[in-house]
Write a protein that holds these residues in place. Structure first.
Motif, PDB file in Angstrom:
ATOM      1  N   LEU A 193       0.830  -1.200   0.000  1.00 13.96           N
ATOM      2  CA  LEU A 193       0.000   0.000   0.000  1.00 13.96           C
ATOM      3  C   LEU A 193       0.867   1.254   0.000  1.00 13.96           C
ATOM      4  N   ALA A 194       2.051   1.156   0.588  1.00 16.46           N
ATOM      5  CA  ALA A 194       2.974   2.294   0.565  1.00 16.46           C
ATOM      6  C   ALA A 194       3.381   2.621  -0.874  1.00 16.46           C
ATOM      7  N   ARG A 195       3.602   1.598  -1.668  1.00 14.19           N
ATOM      8  CA  ARG A 195       3.965   1.800  -3.073  1.00 14.19           C
ATOM      9  C   ARG A 195       2.772   2.373  -3.843  1.00 14.19           C
ATOM     10  N   VAL A 196       1.567   1.902  -3.507  1.00 16.62           N
ATOM     11  CA  VAL A 196       0.357   2.438  -4.142  1.00 16.62           C
ATOM     12  C   VAL A 196       0.228   3.928  -3.838  1.00 16.62           C
ATOM     13  N   ALA A 197       0.470   4.307  -2.573  1.00 16.19           N
ATOM     14  CA  ALA A 197       0.372   5.713  -2.184  1.00 16.19           C
ATOM     15  C   ALA A 197       1.379   6.565  -2.945  1.00 16.19           C
ATOM     16  N   GLU A 198       2.594   6.061  -3.096  1.00 15.41           N
ATOM     17  CA  GLU A 198       3.625   6.783  -3.843  1.00 15.41           C
ATOM     18  C   GLU A 198       3.213   6.950  -5.305  1.00 15.41           C
ATOM     19  N   ALA A 200       0.140   6.936  -6.473  1.00 16.76           N
ATOM     20  CA  ALA A 200      -0.998   7.861  -6.533  1.00 16.76           C
ATOM     21  C   ALA A 200      -0.517   9.306  -6.509  1.00 16.76           C
ATOM     22  N   ARG A 201       0.460   9.593  -5.685  1.00 18.74           N
ATOM     23  CA  ARG A 201       1.009  10.959  -5.634  1.00 18.74           C
ATOM     24  C   ARG A 201       1.658  11.335  -6.978  1.00 18.74           C
ATOM     25  N   CYS A 203       0.949  10.322  -9.878  1.00 17.59           N
ATOM     26  CA  CYS A 203      -0.047  10.477 -10.950  1.00 17.59           C
ATOM     27  C   CYS A 203      -0.997  11.648 -10.701  1.00 17.59           C
ATOM     28  N   GLY A 204      -0.889  12.267  -9.534  1.00 18.57           N
ATOM     29  CA  GLY A 204      -1.786  13.372  -9.218  1.00 18.57           C
ATOM     30  C   GLY A 204      -3.205  12.919  -8.917  1.00 18.57           C
ATOM     31  N   VAL A 205      -3.347  11.756  -8.294  1.00 20.03           N
ATOM     32  CA  VAL A 205      -4.679  11.230  -7.969  1.00 20.03           C
ATOM     33  C   VAL A 205      -5.408  12.206  -7.050  1.00 20.03           C
ATOM     34  N   SER A 206      -6.650  12.543  -7.416  1.00 19.31           N
ATOM     35  CA  SER A 206      -7.449  13.484  -6.628  1.00 19.31           C
ATOM     36  C   SER A 206      -8.681  12.823  -6.023  1.00 19.31           C
ATOM     37  N   CYS A 207      -8.987  11.610  -6.461  1.00 24.28           N
ATOM     38  CA  CYS A 207     -10.148  10.883  -5.950  1.00 24.28           C
ATOM     39  C   CYS A 207      -9.722   9.440  -5.696  1.00 24.28           C
ATOM     40  N   LEU A 208      -9.767   9.027  -4.434  1.00 25.87           N
ATOM     41  CA  LEU A 208      -9.316   7.695  -4.040  1.00 25.87           C
ATOM     42  C   LEU A 208     -10.486   6.933  -3.436  1.00 25.87           C
ATOM     43  N   ASP A 209     -10.836   5.810  -4.057  1.00 26.12           N
ATOM     44  CA  ASP A 209     -11.960   4.997  -3.607  1.00 26.12           C
ATOM     45  C   ASP A 209     -11.402   3.748  -2.925  1.00 26.12           C
ATOM     46  N   ILE A 210     -11.522   3.693  -1.591  1.00 25.65           N
ATOM     47  CA  ILE A 210     -10.896   2.621  -0.829  1.00 25.65           C
ATOM     48  C   ILE A 210     -11.806   2.165   0.303  1.00 25.65           C
TER      49      ILE A 210
END
Length: 223
Positions: A193-198, A200-201, A203-210
């Motif tokens: 999940l740490a890699r996913v968070a990195e 997401a940052r 790519c400029g993710v602005s909407c995260l559905d979790i």
């Protein structure tokens, strides 16, 4: 956007058209129910859109499910054809059409079957009943999906990441809502999940559905 590729809307449209032409040439028949078994998220989405462009009813046969569960879906939905990128044991009694992948499709293939008797294609979703615990099969036509997408117009300006794979019904619907509204779909990379968070940052993710569980884990990463 995924960690291995990205597609503009123009590139996506070109590949959906190529996918539609490939499926027609491969003998995919409108008015019948086709099972879709492709795990790669971008490949799955392009294949699903190509089937919609053909006027084919489709149901996902999730690669994460057991063979017994997929065969039960085949029987319940009346599936007669299977579109897959692998040799699937669930296809024993079905006509198997091999999905060639984006790299294996020609963008120069001439259009075919343009005069076909077109229907409003449907995606058959699974819905777990709250009273019986059983699973219902619910078809959503392309028109109905478009109407639902209009309730999610905030996706138009969003760079959207959903952690659950596209083979899950809710994930697939929201991917389509994002596409309808012109948003950016971001697909989860492999790893922690740490890699996913990195990712997401980056790519400029602005909407995260979790899920709530993932929220707790993300908060813990910043403690």
């Amino acid at each position: 956007i995924s960690e291995t590729r990205s597609l503009t809307y123009k590139a996506l449209a070109d590949r959906v058209l190529a996918g539609r032409n490939y499926l027609y040439a491969a003998g995919v028949v409108p008015h019948r129910v086709l099972g879709l078994s492709v795990a790669d998220e971008i490949e799955h989405l392009v294949a699903s859109l190509s089937l919609m462009a053909c006027g084919v009813r489709q149901i996902t046969l999730p690669t994460y499910e057991t063979l017994t569960a997929r065969q039960e879906l085949v029987a319940r939905a009346g599936v007669t054809q299977l579109l897959s990128d692998h040799d699937d044991a669930a296809s024993v009694s079905l006509r198997l059409v091999r999905w060639p992948g984006l790299a294996g499709m020609s963008l120069d293939t001439p259009s075919v079957n343009d005069d076909a008797d077109f229907i409003d294609p449907a995606i058959i979703y699974l819905n777990t009943s709250g009273t019986t615990g059983g699973t219902n099969l619910i078809p959503f036509t392309e028109h109905q999906i478009a109407l639902q997408a209009q309730r999610h117009q905030d996706y138009a300006d969003a760079c959207f990441l959903r952690l659950a794979p596209v083979e899950y019904n809710t994930s697939k619907r929201h991917r389509l809502y994002s596409l309808w509204n012109g948003g950016t779909n971001v697909f989860r990379p492999q790893g922690s999940l740490a890699r996913v968070a990195e990712f997401a940052r980056s790519c400029g993710v602005s909407c995260l559905d979790i899920s709530k569980m993932h929220v707790s884990e993300l908060i813990a990463l910043n403690d």
